[in-house]
Write a protein that holds these residues in place. Sequence first.
Motif, mmCIF file in Angstrom:
data_model
loop_
_atom_site.group_PDB
_atom_site.id
_atom_site.type_symbol
_atom_site.label_atom_id
_atom_site.label_comp_id
_atom_site.label_asym_id
_atom_site.label_seq_id
_atom_site.Cartn_x
_atom_site.Cartn_y
_atom_site.Cartn_z
ATOM 1 N N PHE A 78 -21.230 -32.071 -4.102
ATOM 2 C CA PHE A 78 -22.854 -32.894 -4.181
ATOM 3 C C PHE A 78 -23.626 -31.811 -5.149
ATOM 4 O O PHE A 78 -24.527 -33.136 -5.333
ATOM 5 C CB PHE A 78 -23.053 -32.542 -2.759
ATOM 6 C CG PHE A 78 -21.898 -33.510 -2.287
ATOM 7 C CD1 PHE A 78 -22.573 -35.240 -2.076
ATOM 8 C CD2 PHE A 78 -21.425 -33.349 -0.827
ATOM 9 C CE1 PHE A 78 -21.745 -35.774 -1.171
ATOM 10 C CE2 PHE A 78 -20.797 -33.800 -0.290
ATOM 11 C CZ PHE A 78 -20.550 -35.433 -0.451
ATOM 12 N N LYS A 79 -23.597 -30.574 -5.128
ATOM 13 C CA LYS A 79 -24.386 -29.935 -5.917
ATOM 14 C C LYS A 79 -25.845 -30.054 -6.256
ATOM 15 O O LYS A 79 -26.799 -29.952 -6.670
ATOM 16 C CB LYS A 79 -24.142 -30.173 -7.497
ATOM 17 C CG LYS A 79 -22.252 -29.573 -8.070
ATOM 18 C CD LYS A 79 -22.381 -28.216 -7.977
ATOM 19 C CE LYS A 79 -20.832 -28.304 -8.008
ATOM 20 N NZ LYS A 79 -20.679 -26.842 -7.902
ATOM 21 N N ARG A 80 -26.222 -29.957 -4.196
ATOM 22 C CA ARG A 80 -27.328 -29.780 -4.418
ATOM 23 C C ARG A 80 -27.713 -30.014 -3.222
ATOM 24 O O ARG A 80 -26.982 -29.609 -2.193
ATOM 25 C CB ARG A 80 -27.943 -32.075 -4.358
ATOM 26 C CG ARG A 80 -27.483 -33.026 -3.079
ATOM 27 C CD ARG A 80 -28.182 -33.253 -2.973
ATOM 28 N NE ARG A 80 -29.924 -33.843 -2.698
ATOM 29 C CZ ARG A 80 -30.583 -35.196 -2.619
ATOM 30 N NH1 ARG A 80 -30.262 -35.783 -3.046
ATOM 31 N NH2 ARG A 80 -31.878 -34.624 -2.447
ATOM 32 N N GLU A 81 -29.168 -29.314 -2.384
ATOM 33 C CA GLU A 81 -29.193 -28.220 -0.999
ATOM 34 C C GLU A 81 -29.186 -29.178 0.319
ATOM 35 O O GLU A 81 -28.919 -30.848 -0.058
ATOM 36 C CB GLU A 81 -30.845 -28.090 -1.109
ATOM 37 C CG GLU A 81 -31.403 -27.415 -2.079
ATOM 38 C CD GLU A 81 -31.176 -27.384 -3.498
ATOM 39 O OE1 GLU A 81 -31.424 -26.746 -4.377
ATOM 40 O OE2 GLU A 81 -31.399 -28.698 -3.362
ATOM 41 N N ARG A 82 -28.325 -29.357 0.716
ATOM 42 C CA ARG A 82 -27.763 -30.396 1.963
ATOM 43 C C ARG A 82 -28.128 -29.638 3.184
ATOM 44 O O ARG A 82 -29.720 -29.397 3.256
ATOM 45 C CB ARG A 82 -26.230 -30.700 1.937
ATOM 46 C CG ARG A 82 -25.581 -30.991 0.768
ATOM 47 C CD ARG A 82 -24.385 -31.197 0.735
ATOM 48 N NE ARG A 82 -24.600 -32.329 1.928
ATOM 49 C CZ ARG A 82 -24.277 -33.421 2.066
ATOM 50 N NH1 ARG A 82 -24.787 -34.116 0.669
ATOM 51 N NH2 ARG A 82 -23.654 -34.505 2.460
#
Length: 785
Positions: A78-82
């Motif tokens: 996803f290439k984002r903070e989760r």
Amino acid sequence: MFDMKKVEIEWGGKTLTLETGRVARQADGAVIATYGETVVLCAVTAARTVKEGQDFFPLTVHYQEKFSAAGRIPGGFFKRERGATEKETLTSRLIDRPIRPLFPEGFYNEINVIAQVLSYDGESEPDIVAMIAASAALTISGVPFMGPIGAARVGYKDGEYQLNPSMEQVKEGDLDLVVAGTQDAVMMVESEAKELSEEVMLGAVMFAHRESQKVIDAIIRLAEQSAKEPWELAPVADKSEAMAKLKSLIGDDLAAAYKLTVKQDRQNAINEARTKARDALADLKESDPAQYLGTLKLVKKLEADVVRGAILKDGRRIDGRDTKTVRPIEAIVGFLPRTHGSALFTRGETQAICTTTLGTKDSEQMIDGLDGLSYSHFMLHYNFPPYSVGEVGRFGAPGRREVGHGKLAWRALHPVLPTKDEFPYTIRVLSDITESNGSSSMATVCGGSLSMMDAGVPLKRPVSGIAMGLILEGKDFAVISDILGDEDHLGDMDFKVAGTSEGITSLQMDIKIAGITEEIMKIALAQANEGRAHILGEMAKALDHTREELSAHAPRIETLQIDKSKIREVIGTGGKVIREIVAETGAKVDIDDEGLIKISSSDLSQIEAAKNWILGIVEEPEVGKVYTGKVVNLVDFGAFVNFMGGKDGLVHVSEIKNERVEKVSDALSEGQEVKVKVLEIDQRGKVRLSMRVVDQETGEELPDTRPPREPREGGDRGPRGDRGDRGRGPRRDGGGRGGDRDRGPRRDGERGDRGGDRDRGPRREGGRDEGPEPEFAPAFLQRDD
């Protein structure tokens, strides 16, 4: 456009800046804290109303690290903070623990504290900066917060305390300690230490508290410029009449219940008393529901008065112990047959099953954080199922509490682990709490230490842990050892100390009041030392040293250091060679950039096979040494044998057996394992082998019984360099090739004769002259003799 306010101080060799009024202006309070080039934004919002029937304080702290802060893009799909990482969860707890006790009793408005790391310089850890930003944001927000608090990190090296050391300095030193506190007292301590004394640890706590006063002063200066109007709180109702009524109803029942030493019996008696109170107040429930609920809430305070009064006045605790006695301990190792190491640790009504599993480098935990990818070879996971306290509840992924308790035990055990060079295994300790009435995290420390020793992990020393409590009423106080669950809930402090016989490895403290003094901490540390020593003695009855042998079910790991120039040969093109080694031997093979190879398998023969293969690739064969090899090719004049994993040599047909071999295939077959001796390695690296001088069963060398060859007709040729009696003589400087041999002129050029006084004449400044070549002769016709 912006009504920005800013405060700066020099602190720990760097500038700390607090500013508000430019960012997140719709929040009740928002502060950007900058230390070095680490920047954290903290925003606080609070609900103006309380939900009907709510009787708890819903404070939620969220800490988040933005990957952009370190110039990185998150990994994964996803290439984002989760979801929150372990570090984010732990830092959220770090902020929550010191601020929660500083809200007034009865304040139930929901509050969100959100801290986000916007910039990270790789030196100044953002957790301390986030704590300071949260304290400042709450102080200026107007909510009833009895702060501010300050925070500091302390290191210790060469007898000196270090204020806010970098992570590199922390690794090189003996201490990583975080302290938060108000102007008057310490509120929270979290630490990992390398077996330091009580005096050094107490000194570190007080050093941090003194240094954090500078931060508190800066926050007060910022609040003087920008704080919002404080909230008006409803006056606290006089509850003395309701308390007296409740005490007359169930006071004696609660006093009798807290004299029962068995937890389940005690809980049943307390529940009966609560039911009795509800039944007696049934009429009030109909006429004044709010007063009814308010009166029932006082049951908890009445319970606290009963427990705290008995301890302060009589020194008698719930289960009948005095303030220093530790509950009975039973420790069993080797509790589970198929695990690599296991222990069942029971202390009173607190129990943990701890297991240790050993793995290879493949099992290391990959951590993707602001500092980039890192790998951890030691993991400790803590589980707290609802049945451990006899309740029905959620059973699933670990919550914040479980992550925090597991990390506390991790910090306690981490300082005594061997280095990766000493013990090249990945270690996972799993703690399953099966009973809980007291500190299950300290039971995890004790059980985890025993299970690792049972697994053969060479710890420096065993580690034990104990939880201390505090009852404080005015100037009167009592420090109690090995607290029960009820003493934790009804007391004022949870003070956990873990360590070895040589010193403290971890210290954690949480306070439910407005802090404690240096005197109380000193008494608590000394009393904890006595308790830890007693627990270590009880643990030693089960196992007092690390087992010398690993479990039969654990993988074995052997390390091998090769020259870095040989790494490519071991890996092969596209990993072909290393994959073949793994496939053929069954062992796992890991190699790093420095040429350190780790070979692992639960089967020692697989490790030996892989090791010999690799050595065969990187080592050079020795003349006269015997090796085991495999026939890879048969030819008319002999057989090629692969030995040392990556070397081939020729066994001439005359070296297969002492007797004559007519056909090579009659004596050998491809794939056959043979023992060979290296006879010769020529200048081109070609290896000549012999089977006939080696016992094919034992591998021992045999005497060469073959008679020496008869000299050829015509006499011995002699050494090749001198060609015997052929009479060639020296080839250059006047020597012909033999006798008066004379070939005469060749190709219209005088080459001189090849015998006698051969004289080739000048050629290219002194070389021979063969005459002119055809102008356009093809290359294969042009001579260069």
